[in-house]
Design an enzyme around this catalytic site. Structure first.
Site, PDB file in Angstrom:
ATOM      1  N   GLN A  70      34.380  28.160  47.985  1.00  0.00           N
ATOM      2  CA  GLN A  70      35.220  27.654  46.892  1.00  0.00           C
ATOM      3  C   GLN A  70      36.625  28.238  46.980  1.00  0.00           C
ATOM      4  O   GLN A  70      36.804  29.447  46.824  1.00  0.00           O
ATOM      5  CB  GLN A  70      34.587  28.061  45.547  1.00  0.00           C
ATOM      6  CG  GLN A  70      35.390  27.633  44.333  1.00  0.00           C
ATOM      7  CD  GLN A  70      34.886  28.286  43.045  1.00  0.00           C
ATOM      8  OE1 GLN A  70      34.218  29.320  43.100  1.00  0.00           O
ATOM      9  NE2 GLN A  70      35.197  27.694  41.911  1.00  0.00           N
ATOM     10  N   GLY A  71      37.625  27.393  47.195  1.00  0.00           N
ATOM     11  CA  GLY A  71      39.007  27.854  47.308  1.00  0.00           C
ATOM     12  C   GLY A  71      39.817  27.487  46.080  1.00  0.00           C
ATOM     13  O   GLY A  71      40.642  26.572  46.130  1.00  0.00           O
TER      14      GLY A  71
ATOM     15  N   SER B  50      34.479  33.870  48.251  1.00  0.00           N
ATOM     16  CA  SER B  50      33.178  34.447  48.584  1.00  0.00           C
ATOM     17  C   SER B  50      32.604  33.791  49.835  1.00  0.00           C
ATOM     18  O   SER B  50      32.557  32.559  49.932  1.00  0.00           O
ATOM     19  CB  SER B  50      32.194  34.229  47.433  1.00  0.00           C
ATOM     20  OG  SER B  50      32.625  34.912  46.288  1.00  0.00           O
TER      21      SER B  50
ATOM     22  N   GLU C  12      29.366  25.417  36.675  1.00  0.00           N
ATOM     23  CA  GLU C  12      29.178  26.774  37.193  1.00  0.00           C
ATOM     24  C   GLU C  12      28.762  27.694  36.053  1.00  0.00           C
ATOM     25  O   GLU C  12      27.864  28.496  36.202  1.00  0.00           O
ATOM     26  CB  GLU C  12      30.493  27.262  37.805  1.00  0.00           C
ATOM     27  CG  GLU C  12      30.391  28.611  38.481  1.00  0.00           C
ATOM     28  CD  GLU C  12      31.743  29.164  38.925  1.00  0.00           C
ATOM     29  OE1 GLU C  12      31.752  30.191  39.570  1.00  0.00           O
ATOM     30  OE2 GLU C  12      32.778  28.536  38.606  1.00  0.00           O
TER      31      GLU C  12
HETATM   32  C1  LIG Z   1      33.360  39.239  43.793  1.00  0.00           C
HETATM   33  C2  LIG Z   1      34.265  38.086  43.448  1.00  0.00           C
HETATM   34  C3  LIG Z   1      34.018  36.862  44.037  1.00  0.00           C
HETATM   35  C4  LIG Z   1      34.865  35.780  43.781  1.00  0.00           C
HETATM   36  N1  LIG Z   1      34.637  34.583  44.434  1.00  0.00           N
HETATM   37  C5  LIG Z   1      35.519  33.569  44.276  1.00  0.00           C
HETATM   38  C6  LIG Z   1      35.389  32.371  45.054  1.00  0.00           C
HETATM   39  O1  LIG Z   1      34.440  32.217  45.856  1.00  0.00           O
HETATM   40  N2  LIG Z   1      36.313  31.399  44.911  1.00  0.00           N
HETATM   41  C7  LIG Z   1      37.355  31.513  44.034  1.00  0.00           C
HETATM   42  O2  LIG Z   1      38.139  30.570  43.936  1.00  0.00           O
HETATM   43  N3  LIG Z   1      37.528  32.639  43.294  1.00  0.00           N
HETATM   44  C8  LIG Z   1      36.639  33.671  43.402  1.00  0.00           C
HETATM   45  N4  LIG Z   1      36.809  34.838  42.680  1.00  0.00           N
HETATM   46  C9  LIG Z   1      38.000  34.983  41.863  1.00  0.00           C
HETATM   47  C10 LIG Z   1      37.751  34.985  40.376  1.00  0.00           C
HETATM   48  O3  LIG Z   1      37.516  33.684  39.903  1.00  0.00           O
HETATM   49  C11 LIG Z   1      38.991  35.630  39.718  1.00  0.00           C
HETATM   50  O4  LIG Z   1      38.979  37.002  40.083  1.00  0.00           O
HETATM   51  C12 LIG Z   1      38.973  35.489  38.225  1.00  0.00           C
HETATM   52  O5  LIG Z   1      39.231  34.157  37.837  1.00  0.00           O
HETATM   53  C13 LIG Z   1      40.030  36.406  37.564  1.00  0.00           C
HETATM   54  O6  LIG Z   1      41.280  36.188  38.133  1.00  0.00           O
HETATM   55  P1  LIG Z   1      42.170  37.396  38.700  1.00  0.00           P
HETATM   56  O7  LIG Z   1      41.336  38.227  39.608  1.00  0.00           O
HETATM   57  O8  LIG Z   1      43.416  36.808  39.248  1.00  0.00           O
HETATM   58  O9  LIG Z   1      42.490  38.299  37.447  1.00  0.00           O
HETATM   59  P2  LIG Z   1      43.548  37.986  36.312  1.00  0.00           P
HETATM   60  O10 LIG Z   1      43.474  36.561  35.902  1.00  0.00           O
HETATM   61  O11 LIG Z   1      44.867  38.512  36.743  1.00  0.00           O
HETATM   62  O12 LIG Z   1      42.974  38.870  35.126  1.00  0.00           O
HETATM   63  C14 LIG Z   1      43.148  40.292  35.071  1.00  0.00           C
HETATM   64  C15 LIG Z   1      42.569  40.784  33.746  1.00  0.00           C
HETATM   65  O13 LIG Z   1      43.317  40.209  32.653  1.00  0.00           O
HETATM   66  C16 LIG Z   1      42.450  39.478  31.792  1.00  0.00           C
HETATM   67  N5  LIG Z   1      43.127  38.255  31.320  1.00  0.00           N
HETATM   68  C17 LIG Z   1      43.794  37.354  32.091  1.00  0.00           C
HETATM   69  N6  LIG Z   1      44.254  36.345  31.320  1.00  0.00           N
HETATM   70  C18 LIG Z   1      43.867  36.612  30.055  1.00  0.00           C
HETATM   71  C19 LIG Z   1      44.014  35.929  28.810  1.00  0.00           C
HETATM   72  N7  LIG Z   1      44.655  34.763  28.729  1.00  0.00           N
HETATM   73  N8  LIG Z   1      43.462  36.484  27.705  1.00  0.00           N
HETATM   74  C20 LIG Z   1      42.783  37.667  27.769  1.00  0.00           C
HETATM   75  N9  LIG Z   1      42.612  38.361  28.930  1.00  0.00           N
HETATM   76  C21 LIG Z   1      43.130  37.838  30.050  1.00  0.00           C
HETATM   77  C22 LIG Z   1      41.235  39.145  32.630  1.00  0.00           C
HETATM   78  O14 LIG Z   1      40.088  38.959  31.841  1.00  0.00           O
HETATM   79  C23 LIG Z   1      41.113  40.371  33.518  1.00  0.00           C
HETATM   80  O15 LIG Z   1      40.447  41.394  32.840  1.00  0.00           O
HETATM   81  C24 LIG Z   1      35.958  35.927  42.888  1.00  0.00           C
HETATM   82  C25 LIG Z   1      36.172  37.169  42.273  1.00  0.00           C
HETATM   83  C26 LIG Z   1      35.346  38.231  42.542  1.00  0.00           C
HETATM   84  C27 LIG Z   1      35.631  39.558  41.877  1.00  0.00           C
END
Ligand SMILES: Cc1cc2nc3c(=O)[nH]c(=O)nc-3n(C[C@H](O)[C@H](O)[C@H](O)COP(=O)(O)OP(=O)(O)OC[C@H]3O[C@@H](n4cnc5c(N)ncnc54)[C@H](O)[C@@H]3O)c2cc1C
Length: 380
Positions: A126-127, A161, A244
């Site tokens: 998933q990208g 992932s 999902e």
């Molecule tokens: C092990 C793992 C596997 C993953 N696999 C995939 C995958 O296969 N494909 C894919 O596309 N993505 C994948 N992801 C990505 C995942 O979907 C994102 O990490 C997730 O959406 C959070 O985005 P971010 O890491 O950019 O954090 P951010 O969005 O920057 O968030 C950082 C922190 O701020 C908080 N925050 C952000 N916005 C708000 C808001 N509006 N209100 C309150 N709090 C907020 C969040 O809850 C978090 O605690 C994976 C992540 C992990 C850790």
């Protein structure tokens, strides 16, 4: 809610349990019982065993290999798989892309890809996420520019992932820079063997490499690999994320983790403080199971494909309880937990504790889920 045991459902549960017991290799069960993961060959073989029984994609329409089971049977099936434990099929294909394709894909895409998802012939990843686009996914900047019969793709995905095993990626790319954030995004299917793609592992806190960065440098994607309409990718992504989310309660996995705690605890079970916390957690898991049952029963009345915000509650509670069980496992392991090996398969208490931080981040972080509940359920 009516909780009297239904003999037909009890018989169904028994049938599923007996099938798993008769067909899952003991070695795979042992790996999962330690908290580990099936490898690619094991997952492929198990998916094909399920497929031969007609159970690889039970939630899909019957035309594409589904079973026609109602939501309760689907829930029981998933619960039995998780608690046995047996491997779950690869969700990127079976739970995410599959429903998007049979709902919005062209006939040619359906014919080409759906049967190969059901047998794990193609490993999908998933990208969606990018370095600057996670919770705020619509900020993504990977772009696809139409040139004749192809799109030219440039940009970067993050946290992908198992991209290292994948044959294909479904992704979101910006196809119209002038439109508002959500409007100019398209949903594309990308063959990861195309020239111009680089996959780099991202080392995680548990020492593993289950996630990757994926870079696109002028990658040619045939226009036939656009799903649905150009610029409407956001709608398909929202549909996919709703699918999902509904699988995130993972009650069977919480039960399995608590079993691991009981096994590791030994003499600690005689300690009233520890025992009280373990039993309290078991009661919480039971409560989640009841909540899930209520949500799933009501799902019968939700139109197919409509997103169900109550599922956010299941995601939050399910992830919290698995994390709490992992914390108890760590405590039960005591000094032994320090002898952990760096890996991302969660097969010892320390790596599981570290690895499961992810549950409250991916699939829409728990903070984002709380906002959904506040807005759509509580009306705040
Ligand atoms: C092990 C793992 C596997 C993953 N696999 C995939 C995958 O296969 N494909 C894919 O596309 N993505 C994948 N992801 C990505 C995942 O979907 C994102 O990490 C997730 O959406 C959070 O985005 P971010 O890491 O950019 O954090 P951010 O969005 O920057 O968030 C950082 C922190 O701020 C908080 N925050 C952000 N916005 C708000 C808001 N509006 N209100 C309150 N709090 C907020 C969040 O809850 C978090 O605690 C994976 C992540 C992990 C850790």
């Amino acid at each position: 809610m009516h909780l009297a045991p239904d003999p037909e459902l009890a018989a169904f549960r028994q049938e599923v349990r007996a099938f798993i017991a008769a067909n899952l290799p003991a070695a795979v069960r042992r790996t999962l019982e330690r908290g580990g993961r099936a490898d690619r060959a094991e997952l492929t073989a198990w998916t094909r065993t399920l497929h031969a029984r007609g159970w690889a994609v039970p939630h899909w329409p019957q035309r594409w290999g589904g079973t026609g089971w109602d939501p309760l049977r689907l829930m029981i099936f998933r619960d039995e798989i998780q608690r046995f434990p047996a491997p779950e099929t690869l969700s990127f294909g079976t739970s995410m892309l599959g429903p998007v394709l049979y709902t919005f894909g062209s006939e040619a895409q359906q014919q080409r890809f759906l049967p190969r998802i059901a047998t794990l012939e193609d490993w999908w990843c998933q990208g969606f996420s990018e370095p600057g686009a996670g919770s705020d996914l619509a900020s993504l900047t990977t772009r696809a520019v139409r040139e004749g019969e192809a799109y030219i793709l440039d940009g970067q995905k993050a946290w992908t992932s198992y991209a290292q095993y994948a044959d294909w990626m479904f992704l979101l790319a910006r196809t119209d820079k002038t439109a508002t954030k959500q409007r100019g995004i398209s949903f594309l299917l990308v063959d990861l063997r195309s020239p111009g793609i680089t996959i780099q592992p991202t080392r995680t806190i548990d020492g593993g490499a289950e996630v990757n960065e994926v870079f696109f440098d002028s990658v040619r994607v045939p226009a036939a690999n656009l799903v649905g309409e150009e610029h409407r990718g956001w709608d398909y992504a929202k549909f996919l994320l709703a699918h999902e989310r509904s699988g995130h309660a993972r009650v069977g996995l919480a039960k399995l983790r608590l079993r691991l705690v009981r096994e590791a605890a030994g003499d600690l079970l005689a300690d009233p403080g520890f025992h009280r916390r373990l039993v309290a957690l078991e009661a919480e898991v039971k409560a989640l199971e009841m909540t899930q049952l209520r949500v799933v029963s009501e799902e019968r009345r939700v139109a197919t494909g409509a997103s169900d915000p109550v599922a956010s509650i299941l995601k939050i509670r399910g992830s919290e309880l698995q994390q709490a069980a992992a914390a108890l496992w760590l405590e039960a392991a005591g000094p032994d937990a320090q002898r952990w090996t760096e890996n991302d398969d969660g097969s010892d208490a320390a790596s599981a504790w570290l690895n499961l931080r992810k549950l409250s981040i991916y699939g829409g972080s728990n903070e984002i889920q709380r906002t959904i509940i506040a807005k759509t359920v509580l009306g705040l």
